[in-house]
Design a protein around this motif. Structure first.
Motif, PDB file in Angstrom:
ATOM      1  N   SER A 224       0.343   0.741  -4.318  1.00 17.77           N
ATOM      2  CA  SER A 224      -0.963   0.913  -3.689  1.00 17.77           C
ATOM      3  C   SER A 224      -0.824   1.021  -2.169  1.00 17.77           C
ATOM      4  O   SER A 224       0.089   0.453  -1.571  1.00 17.77           O
ATOM      5  CB  SER A 224      -1.883  -0.267  -4.048  1.00 17.77           C
ATOM      6  OG  SER A 224      -1.319  -1.491  -3.646  1.00 17.77           O
ATOM      7  N   GLU A 225      -1.724   1.798  -1.592  1.00 19.26           N
ATOM      8  CA  GLU A 225      -1.769   2.027  -0.139  1.00 19.26           C
ATOM      9  C   GLU A 225      -0.552   2.795   0.382  1.00 19.26           C
ATOM     10  O   GLU A 225      -0.285   2.776   1.585  1.00 19.26           O
ATOM     11  CB  GLU A 225      -1.905   0.701   0.635  1.00 19.26           C
ATOM     12  CG  GLU A 225      -3.085  -0.150   0.238  1.00 19.26           C
ATOM     13  CD  GLU A 225      -4.422   0.397   0.729  1.00 19.26           C
ATOM     14  OE1 GLU A 225      -4.406   1.293   1.591  1.00 19.26           O
ATOM     15  OE2 GLU A 225      -5.462  -0.077   0.233  1.00 19.26           O
ATOM     16  N   CYS A 226       0.177   3.473  -0.490  1.00 21.04           N
ATOM     17  CA  CYS A 226       1.285   4.344  -0.032  1.00 21.04           C
ATOM     18  C   CYS A 226       0.659   5.676   0.366  1.00 21.04           C
ATOM     19  O   CYS A 226       0.622   6.626  -0.422  1.00 21.04           O
ATOM     20  CB  CYS A 226       2.332   4.521  -1.126  1.00 21.04           C
ATOM     21  SG  CYS A 226       3.283   3.027  -1.486  1.00 21.04           S
ATOM     22  N   SER A 227       0.181   5.759   1.577  1.00 20.56           N
ATOM     23  CA  SER A 227      -0.699   6.855   1.983  1.00 20.56           C
ATOM     24  C   SER A 227       0.003   8.193   2.128  1.00 20.56           C
ATOM     25  O   SER A 227      -0.672   9.233   2.189  1.00 20.56           O
ATOM     26  CB  SER A 227      -1.391   6.490   3.303  1.00 20.56           C
ATOM     27  OG  SER A 227      -0.435   6.167   4.300  1.00 20.56           O
ATOM     28  N   PHE A 247      -1.370   2.625  -8.336  1.00 20.67           N
ATOM     29  CA  PHE A 247      -1.275   3.717  -7.364  1.00 20.67           C
ATOM     30  C   PHE A 247      -2.583   3.868  -6.583  1.00 20.67           C
ATOM     31  O   PHE A 247      -2.880   4.953  -6.081  1.00 20.67           O
ATOM     32  CB  PHE A 247      -0.940   5.026  -8.075  1.00 20.67           C
ATOM     33  CG  PHE A 247       0.419   5.037  -8.722  1.00 20.67           C
ATOM     34  CD1 PHE A 247       1.554   5.345  -7.998  1.00 20.67           C
ATOM     35  CD2 PHE A 247       0.556   4.709 -10.067  1.00 20.67           C
ATOM     36  CE1 PHE A 247       2.801   5.339  -8.594  1.00 20.67           C
ATOM     37  CE2 PHE A 247       1.796   4.708 -10.678  1.00 20.67           C
ATOM     38  CZ  PHE A 247       2.940   5.020  -9.926  1.00 20.67           C
ATOM     39  N   ALA A 248      -3.337   2.814  -6.470  1.00 24.02           N
ATOM     40  CA  ALA A 248      -4.621   2.886  -5.780  1.00 24.02           C
ATOM     41  C   ALA A 248      -4.436   3.249  -4.306  1.00 24.02           C
ATOM     42  O   ALA A 248      -3.488   2.815  -3.655  1.00 24.02           O
ATOM     43  CB  ALA A 248      -5.347   1.542  -5.886  1.00 24.02           C
ATOM     44  N   SER A 249      -5.348   4.076  -3.805  1.00 25.78           N
ATOM     45  CA  SER A 249      -5.377   4.478  -2.387  1.00 25.78           C
ATOM     46  C   SER A 249      -4.103   5.192  -1.942  1.00 25.78           C
ATOM     47  O   SER A 249      -3.725   5.095  -0.779  1.00 25.78           O
ATOM     48  CB  SER A 249      -5.647   3.264  -1.489  1.00 25.78           C
ATOM     49  OG  SER A 249      -6.908   2.699  -1.774  1.00 25.78           O
ATOM     50  N   ALA A 269      -6.279   1.892 -11.487  1.00 24.83           N
ATOM     51  CA  ALA A 269      -4.875   2.330 -11.421  1.00 24.83           C
ATOM     52  C   ALA A 269      -4.667   3.468 -10.434  1.00 24.83           C
ATOM     53  O   ALA A 269      -3.673   3.495  -9.693  1.00 24.83           O
ATOM     54  CB  ALA A 269      -4.382   2.741 -12.813  1.00 24.83           C
ATOM     55  N   PHE A 270      -5.606   4.426 -10.411  1.00 23.57           N
ATOM     56  CA  PHE A 270      -5.503   5.561  -9.487  1.00 23.57           C
ATOM     57  C   PHE A 270      -6.766   5.680  -8.634  1.00 23.57           C
ATOM     58  O   PHE A 270      -7.086   6.764  -8.142  1.00 23.57           O
ATOM     59  CB  PHE A 270      -5.290   6.860 -10.270  1.00 23.57           C
ATOM     60  CG  PHE A 270      -3.994   6.893 -11.037  1.00 23.57           C
ATOM     61  CD1 PHE A 270      -2.816   7.289 -10.428  1.00 23.57           C
ATOM     62  CD2 PHE A 270      -3.949   6.502 -12.370  1.00 23.57           C
ATOM     63  CE1 PHE A 270      -1.623   7.310 -11.127  1.00 23.57           C
ATOM     64  CE2 PHE A 270      -2.762   6.523 -13.081  1.00 23.57           C
ATOM     65  CZ  PHE A 270      -1.587   6.927 -12.456  1.00 23.57           C
ATOM     66  N   ALA A 271      -7.443   4.582  -8.448  1.00 24.52           N
ATOM     67  CA  ALA A 271      -8.692   4.604  -7.695  1.00 24.52           C
ATOM     68  C   ALA A 271      -8.450   4.994  -6.239  1.00 24.52           C
ATOM     69  O   ALA A 271      -7.430   4.647  -5.640  1.00 24.52           O
ATOM     70  CB  ALA A 271      -9.360   3.227  -7.751  1.00 24.52           C
TER      71      ALA A 271
END
Length: 566
Positions: A224-227, A247-249, A269-271
């Motif tokens: 998450s947060e891996c932009s 994998f959010a954000s 999960a993919f929000a």
């Protein structure tokens, strides 16, 4: 520099003067005291171990908070370093580990100033927060034989950019690389079994990950947060669970393919994957694929999501696609679920491209061609509810399918690649934002077919050469996504301008031919091939003069018709 030799304790007290800057440990010492430094004793810059010393362990807290300690070389006999042993040694930029070292304790080097690590060969476990907060650490060499990277072991190492995971690593525990904002790659070994909770949280420079088939579960918030994460490869194998917010954000992620082995996808999960366009499920109507969407909101706020079709065997909650604005616009806010279930019910070619089946695409084209008939059979079911062509479906997918692309290019005229969807996006643009070697190859094939090859049958050779150079500029690996898209738009506008020149010059030639055929003086008719006609009728010279005016008047209309602006 104030020096002192430590040779033991007297009356149970360690006798090390507070002002000591250089400490020598006598060779008779076999056990060190706990903690040489504290807030009242913070001058120690150098530690020297006498030759011949047989010390085996650096105890817990031994040099904790020695903030100006910059030079220490441990004896080769040391096999263990205790908890917090060198924590907060901010000036410690270099450290050489003894080759026989087997154990590194919790927080042992947390918040140190090291810039490079070379771990000893016998080390099998990096324990909890061992190197957390080492914000000057740029690269680390981990030993073959390492099995476990512990909880938060490299957490908040903001400068860590290079790290090769040995093939022996089996477990990456929670928060292991969280906050490693410079880490660009994660080359997971084939035998990896576990990616822990928040393992790569906020690793904002990470661009691609390939999860090996040996991993059973991607734990909560792992990426998450891996932009900057553009590419995620999930393969069919042991993977069963994608946990909540895994994998959010990931705001750069454009596409994801869910493997058949997955049977549980968690909440969010993919929000908030705001660039996510395509989600591929294996064989849309496969009865073998029945994952549970646990807790809903799995794809919530994926505002660009358009390329998705859900197998009817999957139960969905109303919140699964909450805030997916393009889905809501296409199907209506209350009918998104039904819309994604029946997405390809009347679009067989689109469905075949989505499922990645060459055989299905051949059958679909045959059936639809028979239904539509000549001469413009490519018009059949060309645009789905999102205005997407089969090329949009294919080129936005996570898994590239060259055989299907070749088949589409043979079946459909290249001008279909110039069709935009409802958002004004060309099919090729989906490849430009997620730039990899594979996507580059696909983009080159499509662009050359669309903008270069078909020019051979019309126009001047210099036009084709110009367009070829413009295609090369789009494919320039040094461009970022925005400049690459701008290069594509510029190339397309130039192509439209050449098309206008071609159309106008053909009209000029047609009028000239009519005049030549109507002459009454019996003059011998001239050869009317296109290049000769261009020159003799003046089109080669006249058209460039008048086309700028025509372009200025007409490009706004044509540009908007094709989803462009002049």
């Amino acid at each position: 520099m104030t020096s002192f030799t430590y040779s033991g304790e007297e009356d149970g007290r360690q006798i090390v003067p507070i002002e000591t800057e250089c400490l020598t440990i006598a060779e008779t010492i076999q056990v060190l005291p706990i903690r040489f430094c504290n807030r009242h004793h913070d001058h120690l810059q150098e530690v020297v171990f006498s030759s011949g010393i047989s010390l085996r362990c650096i105890p817990d807290y031994a040099f904790y908070h020695c903030r100006v300690l910059r030079d220490i070389v441990l004896p080769p006999t040391v096999t263990a370093i205790g908890d917090f042993a060198f924590g907060v040694c901010k000036a410690l930029a270099e450290f050489k580990f003894p080759e026989g070292l087997k154990t590194i304790g919790r927080y042992s080097f947390a918040n140190c100033g090291m810039t490079h690590l070379r771990m000893p060969a016998l080390l099998e476990v990096i324990t909890e927060r061992a190197f957390a907060g080492c914000d000057s650490l740029r690269d680390a060499e981990l030993p073959d034989g390492l099995k476990v990277i512990g909880v938060a072991s490299f957490c908040a190492c903001a400068e860590l950019a290079e790290l090769r995971l040995p093939s022996t690593v089996e477990i990456i525990e929670g928060n292991a690389f969280a906050g490693c904002s410079s880490l660009e790659t994660a080359d997971f070994p084939k035998g990896l079994k576990q990616i822990g909770r928040l393992a790569y949280f906020d690793a904002r420079s990470l661009e691609s990950v390939a999860i090996p088939s040996s991993v059973k579960e991607i734990e909560e918030g792992a990426f998450s947060e891996c932009s900057s994460l553009k590419e995620v490869v999930l393969v069919n194998g042991y993977l069963r669970v994608i946990e909540a917010a895994a994998f959010a954000s990931c705001s750069s992620l454009q596409s994801i393919r869910i493997p058949l082995s997955v049977d549980d996808i968690g909440y969010d999960a993919f929000a908030n994957c705001t660039s996510l366009v395509s989600v591929e499920f294996p064989e849309v109507f496969s009865e073998d694929f029945t994952p549970e969407f646990r807790g809903g909101r799995v794809f919530s706020d994926c505002t660009l999501l358009t390329n998705i079709a859900v197998p009817p065997s999957i139960e969905l909650e109303e919140s699964t696609f909450g805030g997916c604005t393009l889905l809501e616009e296409a199907f209506g806010e209350t009918s998104v679920i039904q819309g994604v279930r029946s997405r390809f019910s009347e679009y067989e070619a689109h469905k075949a491209c989505y499922n990645g089946s060459e055989f299905s695409l051949i059958v679909a084209i045959k059936i639809l061609r028979e239904c539509s008939g000549p001469p413009r059979h490519y018009d059949y079911k060309l645009f789905d509810p999102f205005g997407m062509t089969p090329f949009h479906i294919l080129l936005s997918a996570a898994k590239k399918k060259p055989d299907l692309l070749d088949l589409l290019l043979k079946e459909y005229p290249s001008l279909v690649l110039g069709c935009t969807n409802l958002q004004g996006i060309f099919p090729v643009e989906y490849l430009l934002s997620s730039w990899t070697r594979e996507s580059r190859s696909f983009a080159q094939t499509a662009l050359e077919k669309w903008m270069v090859h078909d020019m051979a049958s019309w126009g001047l050779e210099e036009w084709r050469s110009s367009m070829s150079r413009m295609v090369d500029s789009v494919l320039n690996d040094d461009l970022d996504a925005e400049n690459r898209r701008n290069a594509l738009r510029e190339a397309h506008l130039s192509m439209m301008k050449y098309e206008l020149k071609e159309a106008t010059s053909l009209l000029e030639m047609w009028l000239w031919k009519m005049e030549m055929h109507s002459v009454r003086n019996g003059a011998k008719r001239m050869a009317l091939d296109r290049p000769t006609s261009r020159s003799r009728c003046g089109a080669t010279f006249i058209i460039p003069m008048i086309v700028d005016y025509l372009w200025a008047e007409g490009c706004w209309y044509w540009g908007n018709k094709r989803g462009l602006s002049a």
